[in-house]
Each structure stands twice: as C-alpha cells, then as structure tokens.
Design a protein around this motif. Structure first.
Motif, PDB file in Angstrom:
ATOM      1  N   ARG A  42       4.331   3.462 -63.859  1.00  0.00           N
ATOM      2  CA  ARG A  42       3.043   2.802 -63.661  1.00  0.00           C
ATOM      3  C   ARG A  42       2.136   3.553 -62.694  1.00  0.00           C
ATOM      4  N   GLN A  43       2.728   4.407 -61.864  1.00  0.00           N
ATOM      5  CA  GLN A  43       1.927   5.165 -60.909  1.00  0.00           C
ATOM      6  C   GLN A  43       1.306   6.422 -61.523  1.00  0.00           C
ATOM      7  N   PRO A  60       4.902   1.967 -73.237  1.00  0.00           N
ATOM      8  CA  PRO A  60       5.037   0.577 -72.803  1.00  0.00           C
ATOM      9  C   PRO A  60       3.808  -0.245 -73.174  1.00  0.00           C
ATOM     10  N   PRO A  61       3.950  -1.567 -73.259  1.00  0.00           N
ATOM     11  CA  PRO A  61       2.823  -2.404 -73.695  1.00  0.00           C
ATOM     12  C   PRO A  61       1.589  -2.278 -72.809  1.00  0.00           C
ATOM     13  N   PRO A  95      -1.585  14.519 -61.360  1.00  0.00           N
ATOM     14  CA  PRO A  95      -0.457  14.494 -60.411  1.00  0.00           C
ATOM     15  C   PRO A  95      -0.305  13.119 -59.783  1.00  0.00           C
ATOM     16  N   LEU A  96       0.907  12.798 -59.403  1.00  0.00           N
ATOM     17  CA  LEU A  96       1.178  11.527 -58.747  1.00  0.00           C
ATOM     18  C   LEU A  96       0.539  11.498 -57.362  1.00  0.00           C
ATOM     19  N   ASP A 163       9.236  11.598 -62.337  1.00  0.00           N
ATOM     20  CA  ASP A 163       8.650  10.264 -62.297  1.00  0.00           C
ATOM     21  C   ASP A 163       9.644   9.210 -61.827  1.00  0.00           C
ATOM     22  N   LEU A 164      10.806   9.631 -61.356  1.00  0.00           N
ATOM     23  CA  LEU A 164      11.821   8.703 -60.856  1.00  0.00           C
ATOM     24  C   LEU A 164      12.106   8.868 -59.372  1.00  0.00           C
TER      25      LEU A 164
END
Length: 262
Positions: A42-43, A60-61, A95-96, A163-164
């Motif tokens: 989500r980020q 994802p929805p 990028p995050l 992403d984890l």
C-alpha cells in the motif's frame, strides 16, 4: 465483481511518463515476484503496468483504477535495461518513502538489523533484502551516500523483498550505529580477523545489528569503531571470504538459529 480493465497499446517513444508527484524519479520494476509484491504494498505508488499475460498479475481490489497494458515482450523490453529478465511483466513505480531510524524503532520487532557499509552493487543489496525477509530481519540500514538507489535490478534480485523489508538510509553510518546502540541493539561488525565467531558473540536477550562491509575492503575504520564488538563467520580456510550477500545470508541464519533455539 467489476471486470479488470485491460488495454492494448502500441509502443510510442514520444509518450511521456506518468506525472511524478513526489517520491523520487519513477523507474520500472520487472519480474513476477517483484511486480506482484509492489502491487500488494500500500505504500508503493504504481503508475503503469505492462504484461504479456495479464491473468498472472495479482492486483488487489484497492488498485482498481490501475489498468493493465497488454503488451508484447518486445514492447516491454523497450522500457527496460538490455539485460533485464522481465518474464513478460513490468511495473512503473515511484521509490518508497524514506524510512528513518525513529520510525523503525517504533515499529521493529525482535529481528536483527542488517547494516551495510558501502555496499554499492544493487543486485547485492537486493539479494540481501531477500535473505532479510527469509530470516525475519527488522530492516536493512545503509548510508545515503555510497549506496545504490532503488532500481529495477535491486527489486528483481530482491524477488519481492524490496516491498517487504524496510530499507533505511542514514546520513552518517557511524552516527547511525550509535543511535542503533542507544535503541538497545548490540552492534556486531563482521570481520574475518575477529577472535570470536558470530554465534559466540551474539548477545542473549538483546537484538543484534549485524554490520557488513563491502567485499574486499570490509568495514571502514570509523564503522568498525562504532560497533560494540567484532565477530567472524565460521568458514573454512580454503575460502577465507564470501560475497557480501552470501555473508549476510549466513549471518542472518546464525542469528535466527540463536533466537529460535532459546
């Protein structure tokens, strides 16, 4: 259930990239594991998705507005480096958001930290992130300078772990290690010349920060001096050193085994 939007587009070299509304310069992630992990985060701001086999994309929805551009492999390759192993899928992302140490200390569990001293190869950092996810590390910490930015190569090597596992960047690594120690971590620098093995040096009942230097040069002096102790990996004399990503995997395994055996 609403039907997923697909669109088939021809390659247009004059087509501008989607607007980059902050968060750094957009880049392409490729490969199924990396792309699906980014979509699930989500980020992560996702801008454009291209796939040769859209049925394999796991959207994802809450990303219902993200359309899939059905594209031939050759079209996807026009957006990527020549050596990219993309598996027929690519996702343009930003990028995050940067994670700082204070944010990390508020949310970190009991897993170890990995601290990287001038590890500059994005594939090595990606492989280290993958091992960090496998052995429940809290984060990977590196300096803002002399460290690679997020990239498709890093994400592909991480196989979804980018992403984890939080990637924390600090202005000064020695100062960052002092902050990490003040937060309760025991900072252990990996040094082939240390007397104690890592298993012997790991503290009981206290989280560890495992500090690894670049392959060849090892830890810099100021980084080494900022550690609480030094330890070596138990490897044989025929091969006195390991690639930094292999060393990180072994160090994480030893730390994880020490925690789970107590």
């Amino acid at each position: 259930m609403a039907q997923r939007k697909h669109r088939r587009t021809a390659f247009n070299p004059s087509r501008p990239a989607p607007e980059n509304r902050g968060g750094g310069e957009a880049y392409w992630i490729y490969g199924w594991h990396a792309v699906n992990a980014a979509l699930a985060n989500r980020q992560r701001a996702c801008l454009r998705l291209m796939a040769a086999a859209p049925e394999r994309v796991e959207i994802p929805p809450w990303r219902a507005d993200l359309a899939i551009d059905i594209a031939e492999r050759a079209e996807i390759e026009r957006h990527l480096p020549a050596d990219a192993v993309h598996q027929g899928v690519a996702l343009q992302v930003r990028p995050l958001r940067d994670v700082d140490l204070d944010d990390l200390f508020e949310s970190a569990g009991t897993g170890p930290l990995l601290v990287l001293d001038q590890v500059t190869d994005p594939r090595n950092v990606g492989a280290i992130l993958r091992s960090a996810a496998a052995f429940d590390a809290a984060a990977v910490v590196l300096a803002r300078r002399h460290a690679p930015p997020e990239s498709g190569a890093m994400a592909k090597a991480a196989s979804g772990a980018l992403d984890l596992v939080p990637l924390v960047r600090v202005a000064n690594l020695a100062r960052g290690l002092r902050d990490i120690a003040q937060a309760g971590y025991w900072c252990l620098g990996l040094d082939a010349g240390a007397d104690a093995t890592l298993a012997e040096a790991l503290p009981a009942g206290r989280p560890a920060a495992l500090v690894l230097g670049a392959e060849g040069e090892g830890l810099r002096r100021l980084t080494s001096e900022a550690c609480d102790d030094l330890a070596r990996l138990p490897i044989g004399a025929r091969m006195p050193s390991l690639n930094v990503s292999a060393a990180a995997t072994l160090a994480l395994y030893i730390a994880h085994a020490a925690v789970t055996s107590t």
